[in-house]
Design an enzyme around this catalytic site. Structure first.
Site, mmCIF file in Angstrom:
data_model
loop_
_atom_site.group_PDB
_atom_site.id
_atom_site.type_symbol
_atom_site.label_atom_id
_atom_site.label_comp_id
_atom_site.label_asym_id
_atom_site.label_seq_id
_atom_site.Cartn_x
_atom_site.Cartn_y
_atom_site.Cartn_z
ATOM 1 N N GLU A 147 0.836 -1.189 0.000
ATOM 2 C CA GLU A 147 0.000 0.000 0.000
ATOM 3 C C GLU A 147 0.879 1.249 0.000
ATOM 4 O O GLU A 147 1.641 1.490 0.930
ATOM 5 C CB GLU A 147 -0.948 0.030 1.191
ATOM 6 C CG GLU A 147 -1.910 1.211 1.112
ATOM 7 C CD GLU A 147 -3.031 1.186 2.121
ATOM 8 O OE1 GLU A 147 -4.003 1.941 1.935
ATOM 9 O OE2 GLU A 147 -2.936 0.410 3.092
ATOM 10 N N GLU A 153 2.672 8.329 7.244
ATOM 11 C CA GLU A 153 2.411 6.953 7.664
ATOM 12 C C GLU A 153 3.507 5.975 7.274
ATOM 13 O O GLU A 153 3.464 4.803 7.658
ATOM 14 C CB GLU A 153 1.046 6.507 7.123
ATOM 15 C CG GLU A 153 -0.101 7.351 7.684
ATOM 16 C CD GLU A 153 -1.468 6.915 7.201
ATOM 17 O OE1 GLU A 153 -1.725 5.695 7.171
ATOM 18 O OE2 GLU A 153 -2.284 7.789 6.870
ATOM 19 N N ASP A 180 -4.414 3.760 -3.224
ATOM 20 C CA ASP A 180 -5.488 4.296 -2.397
ATOM 21 C C ASP A 180 -5.696 5.759 -2.783
ATOM 22 O O ASP A 180 -4.750 6.553 -2.748
ATOM 23 C CB ASP A 180 -5.076 4.166 -0.925
ATOM 24 C CG ASP A 180 -6.117 4.640 0.064
ATOM 25 O OD1 ASP A 180 -6.634 5.757 -0.099
ATOM 26 O OD2 ASP A 180 -6.389 3.911 1.042
ATOM 27 N N THR A 181 -6.930 6.120 -3.133
ATOM 28 C CA THR A 181 -7.169 7.478 -3.612
ATOM 29 C C THR A 181 -6.867 8.539 -2.571
ATOM 30 O O THR A 181 -6.418 9.639 -2.913
ATOM 31 C CB THR A 181 -8.623 7.644 -4.100
ATOM 32 O OG1 THR A 181 -9.531 7.285 -3.041
ATOM 33 C CG2 THR A 181 -8.892 6.769 -5.310
ATOM 34 N N PHE A 182 -7.102 8.248 -1.291
ATOM 35 C CA PHE A 182 -6.796 9.207 -0.235
ATOM 36 C C PHE A 182 -5.310 9.555 -0.237
ATOM 37 O O PHE A 182 -4.924 10.729 -0.202
ATOM 38 C CB PHE A 182 -7.196 8.647 1.123
ATOM 39 C CG PHE A 182 -6.699 9.457 2.292
ATOM 40 C CD1 PHE A 182 -7.363 10.604 2.701
ATOM 41 C CD2 PHE A 182 -5.546 9.092 2.983
ATOM 42 C CE1 PHE A 182 -6.891 11.366 3.767
ATOM 43 C CE2 PHE A 182 -5.072 9.837 4.050
ATOM 44 C CZ PHE A 182 -5.745 10.981 4.438
ATOM 45 N N HIS A 183 -4.460 8.543 -0.271
ATOM 46 C CA HIS A 183 -3.016 8.765 -0.231
ATOM 47 C C HIS A 183 -2.499 9.337 -1.550
ATOM 48 O O HIS A 183 -1.614 10.203 -1.560
ATOM 49 C CB HIS A 183 -2.302 7.458 0.096
ATOM 50 C CG HIS A 183 -2.659 6.893 1.420
ATOM 51 N ND1 HIS A 183 -2.275 7.484 2.603
ATOM 52 C CD2 HIS A 183 -3.378 5.794 1.769
ATOM 53 C CE1 HIS A 183 -2.736 6.779 3.621
ATOM 54 N NE2 HIS A 183 -3.411 5.754 3.137
ATOM 55 N N HIS A 206 -8.036 0.924 -3.167
ATOM 56 C CA HIS A 206 -8.888 1.526 -2.146
ATOM 57 C C HIS A 206 -9.526 2.796 -2.682
ATOM 58 O O HIS A 206 -8.840 3.662 -3.238
ATOM 59 C CB HIS A 206 -8.062 1.923 -0.916
ATOM 60 C CG HIS A 206 -7.981 0.871 0.124
ATOM 61 N ND1 HIS A 206 -7.153 0.980 1.231
ATOM 62 C CD2 HIS A 206 -8.629 -0.311 0.272
ATOM 63 C CE1 HIS A 206 -7.287 -0.095 1.995
ATOM 64 N NE2 HIS A 206 -8.175 -0.888 1.424
ATOM 65 N N ARG A 212 -11.710 11.458 4.291
ATOM 66 C CA ARG A 212 -11.993 10.146 4.890
ATOM 67 C C ARG A 212 -13.486 9.893 5.102
ATOM 68 O O ARG A 212 -13.861 8.885 5.678
ATOM 69 C CB ARG A 212 -11.278 9.979 6.250
ATOM 70 C CG ARG A 212 -9.771 9.965 6.184
ATOM 71 C CD ARG A 212 -9.257 8.693 5.577
ATOM 72 N NE ARG A 212 -7.869 8.429 5.948
ATOM 73 C CZ ARG A 212 -7.164 7.403 5.479
ATOM 74 N NH1 ARG A 212 -7.717 6.564 4.636
ATOM 75 N NH2 ARG A 212 -5.921 7.223 5.851
ATOM 76 N N GLU A 241 -13.076 2.500 1.734
ATOM 77 C CA GLU A 241 -12.474 2.677 3.057
ATOM 78 C C GLU A 241 -12.827 4.061 3.578
ATOM 79 O O GLU A 241 -12.675 5.059 2.871
ATOM 80 C CB GLU A 241 -10.956 2.523 2.974
ATOM 81 C CG GLU A 241 -10.249 2.661 4.312
ATOM 82 C CD GLU A 241 -8.739 2.535 4.184
ATOM 83 O OE1 GLU A 241 -8.146 1.723 4.886
ATOM 84 O OE2 GLU A 241 -8.161 3.272 3.343
#
Length: 294
Positions: A147, A153, A180-183, A206, A212, A241
């Site tokens: 990921e 993180e 992951d689209t957020f990251h 994700h 979020r 998520e």
């Protein structure tokens, strides 16, 4: 869409048998086809029981995790690296025993905000460890999915390009990217180009909003994301998520900085997320089909 999953943290921050049962029931009732569990402690539940209940609910399963500092395989301390390899080996075994085929998450370093720059030796230790583990995991029918997360993180892999370089160094055909689209919204110059760059090394995806919370309540360009996924030929699992201090456990709230309630009604959140993803994915497929029609 057929391969749509949901993270269990939408439902519960716990891992007791009761917690897991409730998460599976709600996921199934809303039409999700996969549930993602964090690294599970087999001392708190019966693995064979969970495998049976997953089949009863007709749910596929993915396991994701972040390594603790005492098991950081990107450490320069050989004992810490060995401990991390043991943790990952256990996670592969649990994934296999649950009937899962993907282990994802921050499996290349600790899940934490680092206080130092990554080192070449630490990188090499991580590469070597996952190269070995990938062979064992392949025999178990489990792929490893890295990921790619933001700078707060991990200090090792923050972009798709870094992830691809890491995979190349392992020499393994059983290690993939978990995007992951957020990251991506934080770290990538262009998330669409990152998806295209990942190509056939994209193993798990994700969907999460920039805040979020509810999909569509932030700044992520989801039509472009789904267009890129369709154009790249990605047809594997897409998992929703979302985190809120209403549910997530205290440790993860601190690590991921979940300081406020982005939602309080998880059933409404999950129902709307499924409709949002189904609609955007179908729209992307229609556009792609129209573009190919002579």
């Amino acid at each position: 869409m057929d391969k749509l999953g949901i993270h269990s943290f939408v439902w519960t921050g716990g891992t007791t048998q009761q917690d897991l049962e409730g998460a599976m029931e709600k996921s199934h009732d809303l039409g999700y086809k996969l549930i993602e569990f964090p690294r599970l402690d087999p001392r708190k539940f019966d693995v064979s029981w969970l495998a049976r209940r997953l089949k009863d609910y007709d749910l596929a399963v993915t396991v994701t995790m972040g390594l603790p500092l005492e098991g950081d395989i990107s450490s320069e301390d050989a004992a810490v690296v060995r401990r991390g390899e043991e943790i990952l080996s256990d996670a592969v075994a649990i994934t296999r025993d649950l009937g899962g085929h993907k282990l994802g998450g921050i499996i290349f370093s600790a899940h934490t905000k680092y206080r130092s720059l990554p080192t070449r030796k630490g990188w090499d230790n991580s590469v070597a460890t996952l190269s070995r583990l990938a062979d064992t995991a392949k025999q178990a029918g489990v792929s490893l999915n890295l990921e790619i997360v933001n700078r707060f993180e991990t200090n090792l892999l923050n972009t798709t390009a870094q992830g691809l370089a890491f995979i190349k160094e392992t020499g393994s055909d059983n290690i993939f990217l978990h995007l992951d689209t957020f990251h991506m919204n934080i770290e990538e110059a262009d998330p669409v180009q990152a998806i295209r760059l990942a190509g056939d090394k994209l193993g798990y995806f994700h969907i999460g909003e920039s805040n979020r919370g509810y999909l569509g309540s932030g700044v992520i360009n989801f039509p472009a994301i789904f267009d890129a996924l369709v154009a790249s030929g990605y047809e594997d699992w897409i998992t929703f998520e979302s985190f809120s201090s209403e549910v997530v456990d205290e440790d993860l709230s601190i690590i991921c900085a979940i300081w406020r309630n982005t939602w309080t009604d998880n059933v409404d959140l999950a129902r709307r997320a499924k409709a949002f993803i189904d609609d955007r994915y179908a729209e992307a497929r229609r556009k792609a089909d129209t573009a190919r029609t002579p």
